[in-house]
Design a protein around this motif. Structure first.
Motif, PDB file in Angstrom:
ATOM      1  N   TRP A 228      11.762  -4.967  -9.689  1.00 45.40           N
ATOM      2  CA  TRP A 228      10.644  -4.084  -9.855  1.00 45.40           C
ATOM      3  C   TRP A 228       9.447  -4.513  -9.238  1.00 45.40           C
ATOM      4  O   TRP A 228       8.588  -3.526  -8.763  1.00 45.40           O
ATOM      5  CB  TRP A 228      10.241  -3.868 -11.504  1.00 45.40           C
ATOM      6  CG  TRP A 228      10.076  -5.199 -12.227  1.00 45.40           C
ATOM      7  CD1 TRP A 228      10.993  -6.168 -12.748  1.00 45.40           C
ATOM      8  CD2 TRP A 228       8.817  -5.556 -12.329  1.00 45.40           C
ATOM      9  NE1 TRP A 228      10.338  -7.039 -13.369  1.00 45.40           N
ATOM     10  CE2 TRP A 228       9.108  -7.026 -13.239  1.00 45.40           C
ATOM     11  CE3 TRP A 228       7.488  -5.442 -12.003  1.00 45.40           C
ATOM     12  CZ2 TRP A 228       7.933  -7.972 -13.317  1.00 45.40           C
ATOM     13  CZ3 TRP A 228       6.520  -6.259 -12.304  1.00 45.40           C
ATOM     14  CH2 TRP A 228       6.576  -7.430 -12.801  1.00 45.40           C
ATOM     15  N   VAL A 231       9.578  -3.688  -5.837  1.00 45.04           N
ATOM     16  CA  VAL A 231       9.118  -2.255  -5.569  1.00 45.04           C
ATOM     17  C   VAL A 231       7.812  -1.942  -5.474  1.00 45.04           C
ATOM     18  O   VAL A 231       7.106  -1.033  -4.354  1.00 45.04           O
ATOM     19  CB  VAL A 231       9.983  -1.441  -6.358  1.00 45.04           C
ATOM     20  CG1 VAL A 231       9.699   0.043  -6.426  1.00 45.04           C
ATOM     21  CG2 VAL A 231      11.619  -1.511  -6.382  1.00 45.04           C
ATOM     22  N   THR A 234       6.043  -3.381  -2.160  1.00 46.97           N
ATOM     23  CA  THR A 234       6.206  -2.852  -0.940  1.00 46.97           C
ATOM     24  C   THR A 234       5.611  -1.416  -1.161  1.00 46.97           C
ATOM     25  O   THR A 234       4.727  -0.845  -0.075  1.00 46.97           O
ATOM     26  CB  THR A 234       7.678  -2.464  -1.073  1.00 46.97           C
ATOM     27  OG1 THR A 234       8.485  -1.562  -2.295  1.00 46.97           O
ATOM     28  CG2 THR A 234       8.571  -3.593  -0.559  1.00 46.97           C
ATOM     29  N   ALA A 235       5.485  -0.722  -2.321  1.00 51.32           N
ATOM     30  CA  ALA A 235       4.903   0.537  -2.357  1.00 51.32           C
ATOM     31  C   ALA A 235       3.356   0.181  -2.344  1.00 51.32           C
ATOM     32  O   ALA A 235       2.614   1.075  -1.440  1.00 51.32           O
ATOM     33  CB  ALA A 235       5.041   1.306  -3.824  1.00 51.32           C
ATOM     34  N   LEU A 346      11.806  -3.384   5.086  1.00 49.07           N
ATOM     35  CA  LEU A 346      12.382  -3.044   3.716  1.00 49.07           C
ATOM     36  C   LEU A 346      13.696  -3.131   3.454  1.00 49.07           C
ATOM     37  O   LEU A 346      14.240  -3.642   2.430  1.00 49.07           O
ATOM     38  CB  LEU A 346      12.043  -1.520   3.580  1.00 49.07           C
ATOM     39  CG  LEU A 346      10.803  -1.318   2.408  1.00 49.07           C
ATOM     40  CD1 LEU A 346       9.188  -1.774   3.493  1.00 49.07           C
ATOM     41  CD2 LEU A 346      10.537   0.152   2.040  1.00 49.07           C
ATOM     42  N   TYR A 350      15.799  -6.032   0.416  1.00 50.96           N
ATOM     43  CA  TYR A 350      16.777  -5.874  -0.602  1.00 50.96           C
ATOM     44  C   TYR A 350      18.339  -6.090  -0.441  1.00 50.96           C
ATOM     45  O   TYR A 350      18.645  -6.130   0.811  1.00 50.96           O
ATOM     46  CB  TYR A 350      16.679  -4.335  -0.879  1.00 50.96           C
ATOM     47  CG  TYR A 350      15.318  -3.898  -1.398  1.00 50.96           C
ATOM     48  CD1 TYR A 350      15.209  -3.952  -2.864  1.00 50.96           C
ATOM     49  CD2 TYR A 350      14.372  -3.547  -0.718  1.00 50.96           C
ATOM     50  CE1 TYR A 350      13.911  -3.246  -3.341  1.00 50.96           C
ATOM     51  CE2 TYR A 350      13.232  -3.173  -1.179  1.00 50.96           C
ATOM     52  CZ  TYR A 350      13.060  -3.014  -2.729  1.00 50.96           C
ATOM     53  OH  TYR A 350      11.869  -2.540  -3.026  1.00 50.96           O
ATOM     54  N   GLY A 358      16.504   0.808  -3.549  1.00 50.81           N
ATOM     55  CA  GLY A 358      15.162  -0.038  -3.612  1.00 50.81           C
ATOM     56  C   GLY A 358      14.300   0.220  -2.240  1.00 50.81           C
ATOM     57  O   GLY A 358      13.088   0.537  -2.783  1.00 50.81           O
ATOM     58  N   GLY A 362      10.517   2.201  -2.957  1.00 53.26           N
ATOM     59  CA  GLY A 362       9.495   1.533  -2.623  1.00 53.26           C
ATOM     60  C   GLY A 362       8.753   2.293  -1.440  1.00 53.26           C
ATOM     61  O   GLY A 362       7.566   2.318  -1.533  1.00 53.26           O
ATOM     62  N   TYR A 363       9.341   2.928  -0.626  1.00 54.60           N
ATOM     63  CA  TYR A 363       9.056   3.592   0.473  1.00 54.60           C
ATOM     64  C   TYR A 363       8.102   4.812  -0.049  1.00 54.60           C
ATOM     65  O   TYR A 363       6.861   4.892   0.337  1.00 54.60           O
ATOM     66  CB  TYR A 363       9.813   3.922   1.627  1.00 54.60           C
ATOM     67  CG  TYR A 363       9.287   4.715   2.815  1.00 54.60           C
ATOM     68  CD1 TYR A 363       8.746   3.900   3.800  1.00 54.60           C
ATOM     69  CD2 TYR A 363       9.428   6.159   2.750  1.00 54.60           C
ATOM     70  CE1 TYR A 363       8.525   4.623   4.980  1.00 54.60           C
ATOM     71  CE2 TYR A 363       9.063   6.604   3.892  1.00 54.60           C
ATOM     72  CZ  TYR A 363       8.510   5.921   5.079  1.00 54.60           C
ATOM     73  OH  TYR A 363       8.090   6.525   6.166  1.00 54.60           O
ATOM     74  N   CYS A 405      -0.929  -6.879  -0.914  1.00 52.64           N
ATOM     75  CA  CYS A 405       0.508  -6.742  -1.173  1.00 52.64           C
ATOM     76  C   CYS A 405       1.442  -7.481  -0.203  1.00 52.64           C
ATOM     77  O   CYS A 405       2.304  -8.091  -0.580  1.00 52.64           O
ATOM     78  CB  CYS A 405       0.993  -5.084  -1.621  1.00 52.64           C
ATOM     79  SG  CYS A 405       0.179  -4.437  -3.018  1.00 52.64           S
TER      80      CYS A 405
END
Length: 433
Positions: A228, A231, A234-235, A346, A350, A358, A362-363, A405
């Motif tokens: 989590w 995710v 990356t978001a 990405l 993962y 994943g 995230g994307y 991030c």
């Protein structure tokens, strides 16, 4: 690899054509046609609201198609997601306006936009994974970056048709039926894309997982439980890319035509020229990611956005085509530093058993944070007189968030580009080193 990358690129271009043609229509005509009972500004808000729905449904599409990709393969996801997006897009071209069926018109529009986003939420993960998992490690960034040209191609196709219609039709004809033609044309493109994708072969990494019986039983639950934090990072990192792209390609069209009084064809021409340059430099930026690292490129893109947002808004405010193009170009060059390497970055973050879920979740969550709300927020921030400095401040804030991030994420490729095993994915609560 060349045939595979070309097929992935073609399919991605068609999917994003479907998505972008709606954004352009929302900026130019959907407000007065589907929300005529409110003021022009409120109509623009409402049209951009339906535009945002496509972003809200994209993570749901990832949650639906991502586990299918991890359980049954990347290839089937590409076919079903393209079909769903294509059918929804063509149907938009047949929706009657408010004058014909009243409040049912915007409801239908909203429903079809939701389905568009649902399909696109499954598209990206399957397309880039199929390419990245076939690619040799030393050139994974370059090969995975080829499908990333697709959004530029899709945007140019969508807006090229809009520009041609806008330049050749009268205002009355364009508002009556001309805006529908790009949606109808999606039928031909989708049929072509399905033929190309039917010839693709499954990725070797997925075949190995299936042969060893190591596929995740519940990929989405595994991602939520064990990844989590990855995710969310990356978001948050990708949010600025979405914000910049849709500020340039969607909000600026509405602002330039409605507030600055710039001719519609001039605005479309400026944006299209900048996006064409974006597509041209995407492979170079992807190659630089192989050489200097994925995270390094993302950090550079965030820093470039921080430095360029205020100059971009100032150049847009002039209403002069060469200066507006320069502003858009600078913003999109900062964007491509992140965007081009994302297709390799990405998947490398993962593990293979949950990679499709994943990476896609995230994307597309980044799209909700940065893409869906940006035209709405930018429209609200640009209501007063004078240059919309609030839009520049908003983009700067998102860029700083994304910078933080990316700083917390690990690098996945060494600076010298030599081969090495993929790094162990981050676990929940684990800090990047």
């Amino acid at each position: 690899m060349a045939r595979l990358a070309a097929a992935s690129l073609a399919g991605t271009a068609i999917e994003f054509y479907d998505f972008f043609v709606y954004g352009t229509a929302a900026a130019l005509v959907l407000g007065p046609l589907f929300f005529p009972t409110v003021s022009p500004l409120a109509g623009t808000f409402a049209a951009f609201g339906t535009f945002a729905v496509g972003f809200l449904s994209r993570p749901l599409g990832s949650a639906l198609f991502g586990p299918l990709g991890d359980r049954y393969g990347r290839r089937p996801v590409l076919v079903f997601s393209l079909l769903l997006t294509g059918v929804a897009t063509v149907a938009v071209g047949f929706v009657p306006t408010y004058d014909s069926i009243g409040a049912a018109a915007p409801v239908l529009l909203l429903t079809l936009r939701f389905l568009q986003g649902l399909g696109l939420g499954g598209e990206w993960g399957g397309a880039v994974l199929l390419t990245a998992e076939h690619a040799p490690e030393r050139r994974r960034g370059l090969w995975a970056g080829i499908p990333q040209i697709g959004p530029s191609v899709g945007f140019l196709l969508a807006n090229g048709v809009m520009l041609a219609l806008s330049a050749t039709l009268s205002e009355a004809d364009f508002r009556s039926w001309g805006w529908r033609v790009p949606f109808w044309a999606a039928a031909v493109l989708v049929a072509t894309g399905l033929l190309l994708r039917a010839q693709l072969i499954e990725s070797p990494q997925f075949r190995e997982l299936a042969e060893r019986g190591e596929r995740a039983a519940a990929p989405l639950a595994e991602v939520v439980r064990g990844h989590w934090r990855l995710v969310l990072l990356t978001a948050g990192g990708l949010a600025v890319g979405y914000a910049v792209f849709y500020t340039v390609t969607t909000w600026s069209l509405a602002y330039g035509t409605e507030r600055l009084g710039v001719d519609r064809t001039v605005m479309l021409g400026c944006v299209m020229a900048a996006v064409a340059a974006l597509g041209a430099v995407t492979p170079l930026a992807a190659h630089l990611g192989d050489r200097f690292g994925r995270r390094s490129m993302c950090l550079a893109g965030c820093a470039g956005t921080v430095l360029w947002t205020f100059p971009m808004v100032a150049l847009l405010g002039t209403g002069r085509a060469p200066l507006m193009f320069l502003g858009f170009l600078g913003a999109l060059l900062a964007f491509v530093a992140m965007f081009a390497v994302t297709a390799a970055y990405l998947p490398e973050l993962y593990e293979p058993r949950v990679r499709c879920t994943g990476a896609a979740v995230g994307y597309n969550l980044g799209g909700v944070l940065g893409g869906g709300l940006t035209p709405l927020v930018a429209t609200a921030l640009s209501r007063g007189d004078g240059p919309p400095w609030g839009v520049a401040a908003y983009l700067t804030g998102i860029a700083l968030l994304s910078l933080g991030c990316f700083a917390l994420l690990p690098e996945t490729r060494p600076a010298d580009g030599t081969d090495r095993p993929l790094p162990r994915p981050m676990e929940a609560g684990e800090a990047a080193v």
